[in-house]
Structure formats: structure tokens, C-alpha cells
Design an enzyme around this catalytic site. Structure first.
Site, PDB file in Angstrom:
ATOM      1  CG  HIS A 143       8.195   8.819 -15.533  1.00  7.59           C
ATOM      2  ND1 HIS A 143       7.780   7.955 -16.496  1.00  7.59           N
ATOM      3  CD2 HIS A 143       9.265   8.213 -14.956  1.00  7.59           C
ATOM      4  CE1 HIS A 143       8.550   6.870 -16.511  1.00  7.59           C
ATOM      5  NE2 HIS A 143       9.463   7.008 -15.568  1.00  7.59           N
ATOM      6  CD  GLU A 180      15.484   2.924 -12.602  1.00  2.00           C
ATOM      7  OE1 GLU A 180      14.925   3.974 -12.283  1.00  2.00           O
ATOM      8  OE2 GLU A 180      15.648   2.566 -13.785  1.00  2.00           O
ATOM      9  CE1 TYR A 240      11.066   7.809  -5.920  1.00  2.82           C
ATOM     10  CE2 TYR A 240      10.315   5.531  -5.674  1.00  2.82           C
ATOM     11  CZ  TYR A 240      11.155   6.460  -6.259  1.00  2.82           C
ATOM     12  OH  TYR A 240      12.074   6.043  -7.186  1.00  2.82           O
ATOM     13  CD  GLU A 290      18.055   5.238 -13.317  1.00  3.98           C
ATOM     14  OE1 GLU A 290      17.607   6.390 -13.167  1.00  3.98           O
ATOM     15  OE2 GLU A 290      17.621   4.440 -14.170  1.00  3.98           O
ATOM     16  CG  ASP A 317      17.963   6.030 -16.643  1.00  2.36           C
ATOM     17  OD1 ASP A 317      17.779   7.066 -16.003  1.00  2.36           O
ATOM     18  OD2 ASP A 317      17.126   5.096 -16.710  1.00  2.36           O
ATOM     19  CG  HIS A 373      12.120   2.661 -19.842  1.00 10.50           C
ATOM     20  ND1 HIS A 373      10.954   3.280 -19.498  1.00 10.50           N
ATOM     21  CD2 HIS A 373      13.025   3.060 -18.901  1.00 10.50           C
ATOM     22  CE1 HIS A 373      11.132   4.003 -18.397  1.00 10.50           C
ATOM     23  NE2 HIS A 373      12.387   3.889 -18.022  1.00 10.50           N
ATOM     24  CG  HIS A 407      10.199   2.383  -9.585  1.00  8.48           C
ATOM     25  ND1 HIS A 407      11.495   1.930  -9.587  1.00  8.48           N
ATOM     26  CD2 HIS A 407      10.192   3.499  -8.804  1.00  8.48           C
ATOM     27  CE1 HIS A 407      12.233   2.736  -8.846  1.00  8.48           C
ATOM     28  NE2 HIS A 407      11.474   3.698  -8.342  1.00  8.48           N
ATOM     29  CG  ASP A 429       6.169  27.525 -40.291  1.00  9.23           C
ATOM     30  OD1 ASP A 429       6.013  27.801 -39.075  1.00  9.23           O
ATOM     31  OD2 ASP A 429       6.592  28.348 -41.121  1.00  9.23           O
ATOM     32  NE  ARG A 440      14.454   7.228 -10.113  1.00 13.51           N
ATOM     33  CZ  ARG A 440      13.422   8.044 -10.093  1.00 13.51           C
ATOM     34  NH1 ARG A 440      12.440   7.857  -9.221  1.00 13.51           N
ATOM     35  NH2 ARG A 440      13.353   9.069 -10.913  1.00 13.51           N
ATOM     36  CG  HIS A 449      14.993   0.536 -17.233  1.00 13.18           C
ATOM     37  ND1 HIS A 449      15.843   1.093 -18.167  1.00 13.18           N
ATOM     38  CD2 HIS A 449      14.850   1.479 -16.262  1.00 13.18           C
ATOM     39  CE1 HIS A 449      16.172   2.319 -17.778  1.00 13.18           C
ATOM     40  NE2 HIS A 449      15.602   2.579 -16.628  1.00 13.18           N
ATOM     41  CG  ASP A 488      15.846   9.665 -13.589  1.00 10.21           C
ATOM     42  OD1 ASP A 488      16.690   9.490 -14.495  1.00 10.21           O
ATOM     43  OD2 ASP A 488      14.970   8.830 -13.315  1.00 10.21           O
TER      44      ASP A 488
END
Ligand code: GLY
Ligand code: MN
Ligand code: MN
Length: 446
Positions: free
Chosen positions: A250, A391, A395, A414, A278, A368, A357, A46, A412, A361, A267
């Protein structure tokens, strides 16, 4: 996101939603748009996850309550907003808080009609009986989908249509995505503030960075900053990836202790009134980049700067990616990581092992955000009031033989940008990107 009865439209002007509906009405002809606000998801037994309304539903109604349905239909120059909302249940409200009644919702949200949700099945056949097309997102609200399909087979609908079926069930994106792509002043205000909250929280988070500290501690520090500054929380699961985890795009388990000599990629973005920021920055855990880390960092930083510089109305979004990729490829060649000619690398896309990538975006109600990247088989051209990220990253997971010295480097950078009449505006200027400034931020804060 619970409904805030004091500020039921999260502070947005009612006229804003009315104007958006007017635009939709003008595109609808004899079609009908059916939207669900979404339901509360169970975490266990619940216990429920926090509720956040579906973005399209909020965009056209301003209503933040769960289990609601909105139907929009045009009547020529204007149209109707018909809402179906759960009726008040005082017993339930003792547990989950006060909700608005039907009359109050009708008044506040400018609806033509408001009915109890339990009456949806009864009303839907007549509301759909003349609809040419039906705009409805399949695969999301299964109950509503079933009701829609059974309503279309209802005798009343069959009769009034003379057994003709609707011309199609289409995704609402074809009506709404292009509207949502261009941000108005009230949306920009939220995105700007979410970006400032995120930047300030990043700076504050750095006070906790250091060897032996858990990735989860940086996550908690960042999200504490978001909440402290009035955001509802993170717009998406915060990524704190140290060492090799920074190469997992991710990654969000954030369960490792950070080690001296490693980088940590963070990130994260605050969500304010449902709008997202972002940001990504990559820091040396102990405050200083190694020579090799810095050489890769400089390549990503160059690519990031180059992508941002190219942003302007009239430029294709794919071109932002192209200039960024070009810089990354040049850097990878200089570092001896890639070999051969630039043309060959670009043609064979061998850089994708290190940069899998895209560069950008759209950003808005969704992290996104909606909006196609291609228009009639060509890359979409940037226009004022679009908001997007830049971004680039590189890697090096410990997979690529011969590159051992780069293993576990994941970088990265961004930022979020608004396209203006003459170029772009950086919405996240409070956070530096220069390696030295990044180092001093980590050190100063220790
Ligand atoms: N945080 C997800 C992204 O940067 O796209
Ligand atoms: Mn992003
Ligand atoms: Mn991000």
C-alpha cells in the site's frame, strides 16, 4: 463529496433507495437501525478534508450531506425513515455552500420525519424505547454512540422497557452487507463507467512514463484523467511504486524519481458517484522489460488469466485464489525461486513471502467492499451480479538472500469483473495485459 443540489442523489433513482429500505424494514421486526452520514474531518485549523458520506448511510438514503443521522424502524409491512439533519445556517453557507432545508429533504428523500440534528437527543429515547435490537456501528461516530448509550439509560426508555435492556447492539453489516454484495443495474452502470474512466486514464498516463520522471507525476496524470472524465477523484490513495517501492503493497508516498531499468507498479481507481474501480498494471519505466522482469511478469499474467477464467456462478471465491496460487507456485518453481514439491509448498505456504495477499476482494461503494468471504464456515460461492477484483502479484523486496537478481521486482496485475449468469464479464478490457502490448503502450505514448 459535496452535496450537489441539482442532483442530490447523484443521479440515482429515488425508488432505488426506497426499495432498499423496504428490504431492510422486512428484516427489522421491532429493531431499529441507526446510521450516521459521518462528519467533516479537519485537515488543520479551519481547513477541512473533502466530505464523503458513509457508504451504508448513502446506500439507504441517497443523501450526501455531512452530520446527518438516519433511523429506520419497521411498522410491520412498511417502516419509517426518520432523518436528523443540520438546520440551515446562512452564514456558514456563505463559506461552504448551500444546503437543503428540512422540508426539502423530507420531500426529496422520502422521509417520514425530518428533524434538526440538535433535536436528536430529545427524540432518540422515544424512538428507541421499544426497540428489540439496535443496529449501530460502534467505534465510528463517537458523539452518536454516546448519545445512543445515554438515551438507553434515559428514564423514559427504562420505564417503557420495564428495565429490560435491548437484546443487543449489532453491527448493521449483518443486515446490509449481503444486500450490498449484489449490484443492481444503476450500481453496475457506475462501476462500469468508473472502470472505463480508470482504463482510459491509465492509457493516457503512460505518455508521462520515463526515466527521471517522478512517481508523483504519474499519480497526477492518472488523477487528472479521472477528474477530466467526470469522476470525483481517486477511490483510494493512488499507488505509484517504482523499483523496490512496487513491493510495498500500500505504498502511496509516490515520492521517488523513476529509474531506467526499473518497473513501475501503478494501482489506481476512479470513484464515480461513490462507486469504485480498482486497476493495477506494472510497466517497464523505459519501455522494455528485462528478461528476468519479463519471466516474472509472465508468471503473474498466467495466474491472472487463470483466476479470471475460473470465475463463474457456483465457484467458491477461495477456489479463485487456489488456482491463482497454484499458477504462481508453478511459476516460482520453474524460475528456481521455490524448491520442493508443490504439495509441500502449498502446505507450508512458503509462497506467501512472494504473494502475501489474497487474489480477490469485492468491489462497490467501498474499494474493499462489504460482504463476507465465508458463509457458515465455507468459502462463499460466486453468484451473478457480484463484482470483484482478480489481482495476483509477486514481490521481491531486497530482503530474500540468494534472490538478488529478482530484487526490487514488484508485479501485480489487477482487473475488475462482474459475475454473470454464465461466467464473468471483464469490466476493464481497454487495458491490455500482454507484456508486448504493455511495452508498446509505454513506447507508443512517448
Ligand atoms: N488498491 C488496493 C487493492 O488493490 O486492493
Ligand atoms: Mn484491489
Ligand atoms: Mn488495487
Amino acid at each position: 463529496m459535496d452535496c450537489n443540489l441539482k442532483e442530490p442523489m447523484l443521479g440515482f433513482s429515488p425508488e432505488l433507495f426506497e426499495a432498499r429500505r423496504k428490504t431492510v424494514f422486512s428484516k427489522l421486526d421491532n429493531s431499529v437501525l441507526l446510521l450516521s452520514s459521518g462528519s467533516v474531518k479537519k485537515k488543520s485549523h479551519d481547513i477541512e478534508f473533502p466530505f464523503r458520506p458513509e457508504s451504508d448511510f448513502f446506500y439507504l438514503t441517497g443523501l450526501c450531506e455531512s452530520e446527518c443521522v438516519a433511523l429506520l424502524r419497521s411498522n410491520g409491512s412498511d417502516g419509517d425513515l426518520v432523518l436528523f439533519v443540520p438546520v440551515r445556517d446562512l452564514n456558514k453557507e456563505r463559506w461552504t455552500g448551500e444546503r437543503m432545508g428540512l422540508e426539502e429533504i423530507k420531500k426529496r428523500y422520502g422521509a417520514t420525519e425530518v428533524h434538526g440534528k440538535h433535536q436528536l437527543g430529545q427524540h432518540l429515547p422515544s424512538l428507541l424505547s421499544q426497540a428489540g435490537k439496535i443496529y449501530f456501528r460502534t467505534g465510528t461516530d463517537h458523539q452518536l454512540e454516546e448519545l445512543l448509550l445515554s438515551s438507553l439509560n434515559h428514564d423514559q426508555v427504562q420505564e417503557s422497557r420495564g428495565n429490560r435492556k435491548p437484546a443487543g447492539i449489532l453491527d448493521p453489516g449483518s443486515l446490509l452487507d449481503d444486500m450490498r454484495l449484489f449490484k443492481d443495474a444503476e450500481e453496475l452502470d457506475r462501476i462500469r463507467r468508473a472502470a472505463v474512466i480508470t482504463s482510459e486514464s491509465f492509457r493516457e498516463m503512460l505518455a508521462y512514463c520515463g526515466p527521471g520522471v517522478g512517481e508523483w507525476e504519474l499519480e497526477a496524470a492518472l488523477e487528472f484523467g479521472f477528474r477530466k472524465r467526470g469522476a470525483s477523484g481517486p477511490a483510494y490513495p493512488t499507488i505509484v511504486g517504482s523499483g523496490g517501492n512496487g513491493c510495498v503493497l500500500h505504498y502511496s508516498s509516490n515520492c521517488q524519481r523513476m529509474e531506467s531499468g526499473d518497473l513501475v507498479l501503478v494501482d489506481g481507481g476512479a470513484e464515480l458517484d461513490l462507486y469504485a474501480a480498482d486497476i493495477t498494471r506494472t510497466f517497464p519505466v523505459s519501455g522494455s522489460f528485462s528478461e528476468i522482469q519479463k519471466s516474472v511478469y509472465e508468471v503473474v499474467k498466467e495466474a491472472h488469466g487463470c483466476g479470471i477464467k475460473r470465475l463463474a456462478p457456483g465457484v467458491a471465491i477461495e477456489n479463485i485464489h487456489e488456482v491463482t496460487v497454484m499458477k504462481l507456485v508453478e511459476g516460482l518453481l520453474d524460475l528456481g525461486i521455490l524448491k520442493g514439491s508443490t504439495d509441500e509448498i502449498l502446505e507450508k505456504e512458503t509462497y506467501k513471502i512472494f504473494f502475501p495477499h489474497k487474489t480477490s476482494h469485492w468491489l462497490g461503494l467501498d474499494i474493499h467492499d462489504v460482504g463476507t468471504y465465508m458463509v457458515q464456515d465455507r468459502s462463499r460461492v460466486l453468484e451473478p451480479n457480484m463484482v470483484l477484483t482478480v489481482e495476483p502479484g509477486l514481490y521481491f523486496p531486497s530482503l530474500n538472500k540468494g534472490l538478488e537478481e529478482f530484487f526490487n521486482i514488484g508485479i501485480r496485475i489487477e482487473d475488475d469483473l462482474l459475475i454473470t449468469d454464465s461466467g464473468s464479464e471483464l469490466l476493464t478490457p481497454q487495458l491490455p495485459v500482454n507484456a508486448e502490448e504493455i511495452e508498446s503502450l509505454v513506447q507508443v505514448s512517448k
